[in-house]
Design a protein around this motif. Structure first.
Motif, mmCIF file in Angstrom:
data_model
loop_
_atom_site.group_PDB
_atom_site.id
_atom_site.type_symbol
_atom_site.label_atom_id
_atom_site.label_comp_id
_atom_site.label_asym_id
_atom_site.label_seq_id
_atom_site.Cartn_x
_atom_site.Cartn_y
_atom_site.Cartn_z
ATOM 1 N N ALA A 67 0.842 -1.197 0.000
ATOM 2 C CA ALA A 67 0.000 0.000 0.000
ATOM 3 C C ALA A 67 0.877 1.247 0.000
ATOM 4 O O ALA A 67 1.825 1.347 0.779
ATOM 5 N N VAL A 68 0.551 2.180 -0.887
ATOM 6 C CA VAL A 68 1.305 3.431 -1.013
ATOM 7 C C VAL A 68 0.305 4.577 -1.075
ATOM 8 O O VAL A 68 -0.819 4.413 -1.546
ATOM 9 N N ASN A 69 0.712 5.742 -0.601
ATOM 10 C CA ASN A 69 -0.112 6.936 -0.760
ATOM 11 C C ASN A 69 0.665 7.985 -1.543
ATOM 12 O O ASN A 69 1.719 8.435 -1.084
ATOM 13 N N THR A 70 0.169 8.334 -2.716
ATOM 14 C CA THR A 70 0.870 9.291 -3.582
ATOM 15 C C THR A 70 0.204 10.665 -3.607
ATOM 16 O O THR A 70 0.623 11.540 -4.355
ATOM 17 N N ASP A 71 -0.840 10.867 -2.795
ATOM 18 C CA ASP A 71 -1.554 12.151 -2.815
ATOM 19 C C ASP A 71 -0.643 13.321 -2.448
ATOM 20 O O ASP A 71 -0.583 14.324 -3.156
ATOM 21 N N GLY A 72 0.064 13.176 -1.344
ATOM 22 C CA GLY A 72 0.958 14.247 -0.906
ATOM 23 C C GLY A 72 2.105 14.468 -1.867
ATOM 24 O O GLY A 72 2.507 15.608 -2.133
ATOM 25 N N THR A 73 2.620 13.372 -2.418
ATOM 26 C CA THR A 73 3.709 13.460 -3.397
ATOM 27 C C THR A 73 3.273 14.255 -4.610
ATOM 28 O O THR A 73 4.028 15.064 -5.148
ATOM 29 N N GLY A 74 2.027 14.006 -5.058
ATOM 30 C CA GLY A 74 1.503 14.724 -6.216
ATOM 31 C C GLY A 74 1.389 16.212 -5.957
ATOM 32 O O GLY A 74 1.714 17.037 -6.818
ATOM 33 N N ALA A 75 0.930 16.566 -4.762
ATOM 34 C CA ALA A 75 0.803 17.974 -4.402
ATOM 35 C C ALA A 75 2.173 18.640 -4.318
ATOM 36 O O ALA A 75 2.377 19.750 -4.832
ATOM 37 N N LEU A 76 3.112 17.965 -3.665
ATOM 38 C CA LEU A 76 4.457 18.522 -3.502
ATOM 39 C C LEU A 76 5.124 18.753 -4.862
ATOM 40 O O LEU A 76 5.736 19.799 -5.092
ATOM 41 N N GLU A 77 4.973 17.792 -5.765
ATOM 42 C CA GLU A 77 5.567 17.933 -7.096
ATOM 43 C C GLU A 77 4.936 19.093 -7.852
ATOM 44 O O GLU A 77 5.626 19.825 -8.575
ATOM 45 N N SER A 78 3.619 19.292 -7.674
ATOM 46 C CA SER A 78 2.934 20.430 -8.304
ATOM 47 C C SER A 78 3.543 21.749 -7.841
ATOM 48 O O SER A 78 3.763 22.664 -8.646
ATOM 49 N N ILE A 79 3.816 21.841 -6.556
ATOM 50 C CA ILE A 79 4.394 23.058 -5.976
ATOM 51 C C ILE A 79 5.817 23.270 -6.505
ATOM 52 O O ILE A 79 6.185 24.374 -6.928
ATOM 53 N N LYS A 80 6.602 22.208 -6.510
ATOM 54 C CA LYS A 80 8.004 22.318 -6.939
ATOM 55 C C LYS A 80 8.120 22.665 -8.420
ATOM 56 O O LYS A 80 9.049 23.359 -8.829
ATOM 57 N N GLN A 81 7.180 22.170 -9.214
ATOM 58 C CA GLN A 81 7.180 22.508 -10.639
ATOM 59 C C GLN A 81 6.929 23.998 -10.843
ATOM 60 O O GLN A 81 7.447 24.597 -11.776
ATOM 61 N N MET A 82 6.125 24.574 -9.986
ATOM 62 C CA MET A 82 5.840 26.020 -10.061
ATOM 63 C C MET A 82 7.039 26.824 -9.557
ATOM 64 O O MET A 82 7.539 27.716 -10.232
ATOM 65 N N ASN A 83 7.519 26.495 -8.331
ATOM 66 C CA ASN A 83 8.623 27.250 -7.723
ATOM 67 C C ASN A 83 9.133 26.466 -6.514
ATOM 68 O O ASN A 83 8.479 26.462 -5.469
ATOM 69 N N SER A 84 10.272 25.842 -6.632
ATOM 70 C CA SER A 84 10.794 24.989 -5.557
ATOM 71 C C SER A 84 11.117 25.789 -4.291
ATOM 72 O O SER A 84 11.179 25.231 -3.197
ATOM 73 N N ASP A 85 11.309 27.112 -4.426
ATOM 74 C CA ASP A 85 11.585 27.940 -3.245
ATOM 75 C C ASP A 85 10.398 27.961 -2.278
ATOM 76 O O ASP A 85 10.559 28.266 -1.096
ATOM 77 N N LEU A 86 9.208 27.646 -2.774
ATOM 78 C CA LEU A 86 8.020 27.661 -1.925
ATOM 79 C C LEU A 86 8.069 26.589 -0.841
ATOM 80 O O LEU A 86 7.344 26.663 0.149
ATOM 81 N N VAL A 87 8.908 25.573 -1.030
ATOM 82 C CA VAL A 87 9.081 24.535 -0.007
ATOM 83 C C VAL A 87 10.552 24.437 0.415
ATOM 84 O O VAL A 87 11.042 23.386 0.810
ATOM 85 N N ASN A 88 11.226 25.560 0.351
ATOM 86 C CA ASN A 88 12.621 25.656 0.774
ATOM 87 C C ASN A 88 12.639 26.122 2.230
ATOM 88 O O ASN A 88 12.198 27.222 2.551
ATOM 89 N N SER A 89 13.133 25.270 3.121
ATOM 90 C CA SER A 89 13.092 25.598 4.553
ATOM 91 C C SER A 89 14.094 26.674 4.949
ATOM 92 O O SER A 89 14.054 27.189 6.060
ATOM 93 N N GLY A 90 14.972 27.035 4.036
ATOM 94 C CA GLY A 90 15.955 28.073 4.335
ATOM 95 C C GLY A 90 15.438 29.481 4.093
ATOM 96 O O GLY A 90 16.134 30.456 4.373
ATOM 97 N N ILE A 91 14.204 29.579 3.554
ATOM 98 C CA ILE A 91 13.625 30.897 3.278
ATOM 99 C C ILE A 91 12.665 31.274 4.399
ATOM 100 O O ILE A 91 11.813 30.486 4.794
ATOM 101 N N GLU A 92 12.812 32.490 4.887
ATOM 102 C CA GLU A 92 12.039 32.927 6.063
ATOM 103 C C GLU A 92 10.643 33.394 5.657
ATOM 104 O O GLU A 92 10.305 34.578 5.706
#
Length: 296
Positions: free
Chosen positions: A100-125
């Protein structure tokens, strides 16, 4: 053309009259040349029927949608970390046993990164704001947690994530399931509005705005500015009222159907072991978008 060697996959759920998954997977089979077919297994009694008929048919894997994700999780003898955290799975693999695998979160994260990976960059305040506390919010937050904490091992951690939802119990449950991370907070609506400039990404995970679903969004259009990126995961209609209003304020928009697309792509990779070429993904996206427009 199908043969005795054609591998069978499909989607399990009820109702499935409007599912777009066959468009994604059968298009990818065609693009990649993989000898597979993706069918619709629509039945409201899967819990009573069980998986044996699919196994007897030689099905190699299925996507799982409402209302069977929690049940699917219980049917596997091997589960991924995301499934375990969410107690729900949207993918079952029938290879050696049942995984069993869950790809829902992976799909959302990839959507965000395709737009702008800085949006999930923990080094940005900056802060991410997640609206809603249901299953989708939980899956997306799990994927974001893995991304942020993976980055944190090599860089300083400045980013925070906020949850704004009406269900306090569900918010607390999400926080507990993620291990109460220091970067996850539950501000009040007033605090969110007062500090709206602190956010660069807003993820709307509730069904408000979906075709046939009424209600008011947690935040209205006055919240958005051109400094925001809005990801509303609803894809039917293609643009919710919230998206239309945010666009008027010049906010960046991540299309809701991207989550559907990228979670399906991850499923396809799990089903087949294939690494997809960018041109295949672009072709499937155009097919998916055309079909969504036809369904208005």
């Amino acid at each position: 053309m199908y043969s005795k060697h054609t591998e069978i996959f499909g989607i399990l759920g009820f109702p499935l009259g409007h599912t777009l998954s066959p468009w994604i997977h059968n298009s990818l089979f065609k693009q990649s040349g993989y000898d597979g077919v993706y069918l619709v297994f629509e039945n409201e009694h899967w819990k009573q029927i069980g998986l044996k008929p699919l196994l007897d048919l030689g099905v190699k894997g299925v996507s799982v949608t409402i209302p069977f994700k929690e049940w699917a999780y219980t049917q596997a003898n091997e589960v991924c970390e995301a499934s375990k955290t969410m107690a729900a799975s949207n993918t079952l693999l029938f290879r050696n046993g049942i995984s069993a695998v869950n790809t829902d979160g992976t799909g959302a994260l990839e959507s965000i990164k395709q737009m702008n990976s800085d949006l999930v960059n923990s080094g940005i305040e900056k802060k991410i704001l997640v609206l809603g506390s249901g299953g989708s919010a939980k899956g997306i937050l799990f994927a974001i947690a893995k991304e942020l904490e993976g980055y944190h091992k090599q860089h300083s951690f400045k980013r925070k994530v906020h949850i704004l939802a009406r269900n306090k119990e569900a918010k607390n449950e999400i926080e507990q399931s993620l291990g109460k991370p220091f970067w996850l907070e539950q501000p009040s609506k007033e605090e969110v509005i007062q500090n709206k400039e602190d956010y660069d990404l807003i993820i709307h995970t509730t069904p408000v705005g979906m075709k046939g679903v009424g209600g008011e969004p947690i935040l209205d259009s006055h919240f958005f500015t051109k400094k925001h990126t809005l990801f509303d995961i609803v894809y039917n209609p293609l643009e919710t009222d919230l998206v239309k209003e945010a666009k008027k304020k010049k906010a960046e928009i991540i299309p809701g159907y991207h989550m559907l697309l990228y979670q399906g792509i991850r499923q396809f990779e799990l089903f087949t072991g294939e690494t997809l070429k960018k041109k295949w993904i672009q072709k499937v996206e155009s097919i998916l978008l055309k079909e969504l427009k036809n369904r208005k």
